[in-house]
Scaffold this motif. Sequence first.
Motif, PDB file in Angstrom:
ATOM      1  N   UNK A 168       0.841  -1.208   0.000  1.00 20.27           N
ATOM      2  CA  UNK A 168       0.000   0.000   0.000  1.00 20.27           C
ATOM      3  C   UNK A 168       0.872   1.253   0.000  1.00 20.27           C
ATOM      4  N   UNK A 169       1.933   1.208   0.790  1.00 23.34           N
ATOM      5  CA  UNK A 169       2.840   2.359   0.842  1.00 23.34           C
ATOM      6  C   UNK A 169       3.457   2.584  -0.541  1.00 23.34           C
ATOM      7  N   UNK A 170       3.920   1.506  -1.173  1.00 24.38           N
ATOM      8  CA  UNK A 170       4.537   1.629  -2.500  1.00 24.38           C
ATOM      9  C   UNK A 170       3.538   2.121  -3.537  1.00 24.38           C
ATOM     10  N   UNK A 171       2.251   1.825  -3.321  1.00 22.42           N
ATOM     11  CA  UNK A 171       1.216   2.266  -4.265  1.00 22.42           C
ATOM     12  C   UNK A 171       0.833   3.729  -4.021  1.00 22.42           C
ATOM     13  N   UNK A 172       1.399   4.346  -2.993  1.00 19.31           N
ATOM     14  CA  UNK A 172       1.135   5.760  -2.741  1.00 19.31           C
ATOM     15  C   UNK A 172      -0.127   6.044  -1.954  1.00 19.31           C
ATOM     16  N   UNK A 173      -0.605   5.056  -1.207  1.00 20.28           N
ATOM     17  CA  UNK A 173      -1.821   5.284  -0.410  1.00 20.28           C
ATOM     18  C   UNK A 173      -1.513   6.232   0.755  1.00 20.28           C
ATOM     19  N   UNK A 174      -2.373   7.232   0.942  1.00 24.57           N
ATOM     20  CA  UNK A 174      -2.227   8.166   2.063  1.00 24.57           C
ATOM     21  C   UNK A 174      -3.088   7.744   3.240  1.00 24.57           C
ATOM     22  N   UNK A 175      -4.158   7.008   2.956  1.00 23.24           N
ATOM     23  CA  UNK A 175      -5.140   6.628   3.964  1.00 23.24           C
ATOM     24  C   UNK A 175      -5.648   5.236   3.601  1.00 23.24           C
ATOM     25  N   UNK A 176      -5.878   4.388   4.614  1.00 22.07           N
ATOM     26  CA  UNK A 176      -6.490   3.081   4.345  1.00 22.07           C
ATOM     27  C   UNK A 176      -7.781   2.948   5.140  1.00 22.07           C
ATOM     28  N   UNK A 177      -8.810   2.484   4.450  1.00 25.92           N
ATOM     29  CA  UNK A 177     -10.106   2.205   5.089  1.00 25.92           C
ATOM     30  C   UNK A 177     -10.262   0.699   5.158  1.00 25.92           C
ATOM     31  N   UNK A 178     -10.438   0.172   6.385  1.00 24.08           N
ATOM     32  CA  UNK A 178     -10.557  -1.275   6.567  1.00 24.08           C
ATOM     33  C   UNK A 178     -12.003  -1.665   6.777  1.00 24.08           C
ATOM     34  N   UNK A 179     -12.432  -2.650   5.991  1.00 28.16           N
ATOM     35  CA  UNK A 179     -13.838  -3.050   5.994  1.00 28.16           C
ATOM     36  C   UNK A 179     -13.934  -4.558   6.212  1.00 28.16           C
ATOM     37  N   UNK A 180     -14.719  -5.001   7.222  1.00 25.24           N
ATOM     38  CA  UNK A 180     -14.819  -6.440   7.488  1.00 25.24           C
ATOM     39  C   UNK A 180     -15.861  -7.117   6.599  1.00 25.24           C
TER      40      UNK A 180
END
Lengths: 174, 92
Positions: free
Chosen positions: A161-173
């Motif tokens: 995710x970091x390498x893909x340039x994500x600034x924010x992650x939303x986690x969904x179950x």
Amino acid sequence: MNLTRLKNRAIARAITRFPQLAGLFIKAGKNGTEERSPDIPWTPVSKPLSECTVALVTTGGIHHRGQEPFDMDDPDGDPSFRVLDSCTPREDLTVTHDYYDHSDADRDINIVYPVERLKELEAAGVIGRVSDVHLGFMGHITGPHVRTLTEWTAPEAAGLLRDAGADVALLVPG
Amino acid sequence: MGLIQRAIELEGIPTIGISIVREYTEEAAPPRSIHLKWPFGHPLGEPFNRDQHHAVLARAFEALYGLIEPGRIVDIPFRWRKETYPEFGETM
């Protein structure tokens, strides 16, 4: 399909219909507590949402049809993950997960993987952009696989995710 | 899910999680969560209820920016199938 999988699916359907039953299974499914650390990681948000690239991380067993399905025969679950491409049409996504009733998610994947909602937020200028890369896990990880997840697959996924340039992650179950 | 969330936060990416089972979230102790007392398999709500999905996302992003103490879980009082959600465009 073996008997165990049929049983798991029957339980999942019953819990979705009668949520009060869930308590019976929550304690039984608990992970060991040895993995818990009193130090909770924390990264402050550094820029406005309208400038952030947002990535989704689902534990609902979602993957592309061409990818290997999650292993449903291992009672401790499958700690691996699948890289999801946000450009893929909805028809190319499927759910492999016996531990929750995903019949509604099969009709509208956005209830567990809201990628189309994020695209609407991008179009409205609420978020900067939708990440090209999202991640699919299956959740329901127990026993020795908890360690595999915390020491190997989750850090590897975070690096992607970091390498893909994500600034924010939303986690969904699921 | 909380353990994955912790790993991502540790990598330097701020995270927000949607929780359906509060006990799991309390145990895994991820950095920031919102909790909905909704059925399994429906963290964003009902199929094709776009306004509902956007209302949940709005609460999630509010918590992402509003929470300043690690480990907090914000209980969202949306009742299952008993709410009217604003049309998308008015929620943010």
